[in-house]
Scaffold this motif. Structure first.
Motif, PDB file in Angstrom:
ATOM      1  N   MET A   1       0.787  -1.247   0.023  1.00 23.73           N
ATOM      2  CA  MET A   1       0.004  -0.083  -0.039  1.00 23.73           C
ATOM      3  C   MET A   1       0.631   1.139   0.060  1.00 23.73           C
ATOM      4  O   MET A   1       0.438   2.232  -0.618  1.00 23.73           O
ATOM      5  N   ALA A   2       2.088   1.038   0.676  1.00 27.93           N
ATOM      6  CA  ALA A   2       2.744   2.332   0.597  1.00 27.93           C
ATOM      7  C   ALA A   2       3.484   2.559  -0.458  1.00 27.93           C
ATOM      8  O   ALA A   2       3.662   3.815  -1.208  1.00 27.93           O
ATOM      9  N   GLU A   3       3.725   1.398  -1.102  1.00 31.19           N
ATOM     10  CA  GLU A   3       4.270   1.638  -2.546  1.00 31.19           C
ATOM     11  C   GLU A   3       3.510   2.294  -3.482  1.00 31.19           C
ATOM     12  O   GLU A   3       3.804   3.173  -4.424  1.00 31.19           O
TER      13      GLU A   3
ATOM     14  N   PHE B   1      -0.758   5.982   2.923  1.00 31.76           N
ATOM     15  CA  PHE B   1       0.411   5.212   3.080  1.00 31.76           C
ATOM     16  C   PHE B   1       1.268   5.772   2.165  1.00 31.76           C
ATOM     17  O   PHE B   1       0.968   6.182   1.003  1.00 31.76           O
ATOM     18  N   ALA B   2       2.606   5.739   2.427  1.00 27.19           N
ATOM     19  CA  ALA B   2       3.508   6.430   1.559  1.00 27.19           C
ATOM     20  C   ALA B   2       4.944   5.804   1.872  1.00 27.19           C
ATOM     21  O   ALA B   2       5.189   5.009   2.752  1.00 27.19           O
TER      22      ALA B   2
ATOM     23  N   THR C   1       5.460   4.473   5.568  1.00 22.87           N
ATOM     24  CA  THR C   1       4.773   5.114   6.542  1.00 22.87           C
ATOM     25  C   THR C   1       3.180   5.065   6.255  1.00 22.87           C
ATOM     26  O   THR C   1       2.606   4.785   5.441  1.00 22.87           O
ATOM     27  N   VAL C   2       2.820   5.358   7.531  1.00 26.66           N
ATOM     28  CA  VAL C   2       1.296   5.441   7.542  1.00 26.66           C
ATOM     29  C   VAL C   2       0.973   6.670   8.437  1.00 26.66           C
ATOM     30  O   VAL C   2       1.259   6.555   9.588  1.00 26.66           O
TER      31      VAL C   2
ATOM     32  N   VAL D   1      -2.113   9.611  13.760  1.00 26.64           N
ATOM     33  CA  VAL D   1      -0.796   8.608  13.680  1.00 26.64           C
ATOM     34  C   VAL D   1       0.003   8.957  12.518  1.00 26.64           C
ATOM     35  O   VAL D   1      -0.258   9.699  11.690  1.00 26.64           O
ATOM     36  N   ASN D   2       1.260   8.878  12.909  1.00 26.38           N
ATOM     37  CA  ASN D   2       2.453   9.005  12.098  1.00 26.38           C
ATOM     38  C   ASN D   2       3.328   7.877  12.291  1.00 26.38           C
ATOM     39  O   ASN D   2       4.415   8.152  13.199  1.00 26.38           O
ATOM     40  N   LEU D   3       3.303   6.707  11.596  1.00 28.26           N
ATOM     41  CA  LEU D   3       3.926   5.573  12.092  1.00 28.26           C
ATOM     42  C   LEU D   3       4.717   5.212  10.742  1.00 28.26           C
ATOM     43  O   LEU D   3       4.818   5.627   9.652  1.00 28.26           O
TER      44      LEU D   3
END
Length: 161
Positions: free
Chosen positions: A1-3, A37-38, A46-47, A74-76
């Motif tokens: 999802m981040a990709e 997501f990134a 990251t989320v 949230v900053n995960l």
């Protein structure tokens, strides 16, 4: 999802969050969730996002239901183990992923539990105490003799002598 830089937005029912629900007066309520997501410049997955809504807790003054606004940010950053989590930049909280899947609802539930107030109460809650009202307590205090008045009299006698 981040990709893929996926974004998830939706509404979660409080009744679907058993741990949060156990801390509330009832299971009513909806939580608005927005997650992104990134992959950041350090190539960390990251989320980030937020969750907010209104839940009902029990007023600790009158024991009636009281609506409480909850909000979680949230900053995960994803880490595969504790060692990787220790090496993350301080501006990220670690999200340790041991399996392929991440339980997003559980993640949001954890953050919302942390955002609950320690004590929930109505701002304008009026309760009756078993001791009566404050005016009556003040009147009772005025009529009680001061237990130290005897010492004051002894001191006065000692000063005169």
């Amino acid at each position: 999802m981040a990709e893929r830089e996926a974004k998830i937005e939706g509404v979660a029912e409080v009744s679907a969050m058993p741990r949060l629900n156990s801390l509330l007066a009832n299971g009513d309520g909806k939580i608005h969730v927005s997650l992104s997501f990134a992959v950041d410049e350090q190539r960390l997955r990251t989320v980030s996002g937020s969750a907010s809504g209104t839940v009902t807790q029990t007023c600790q003054r009158c024991l009636e239901p009281v609506p409480v606004d909850v909000e979680a940010e949230v900053n995960l950053a994803v880490a595969l183990n504790e060692e990787q989590a220790k090496n993350l930049p301080r501006y990220y909280d670690p999200l340790i992923v041991e399996a392929e899947d991440i339980e997003l609802l559980s993640l949001i539930e954890d953050e919302l539990i942390l955002s609950l107030p320690l004590v929930a109460y109505h701002e304008d809650c009026e309760i009756q105490t078993s001791f009566g009202d404050a005016d009556e307590a003040a009147r009772t205090q005025e009529t009680k003799p001061n237990p130290f008045s005897v010492l004051a009299q002894l001191k006065e006698k000692a000063d005169k002598s």
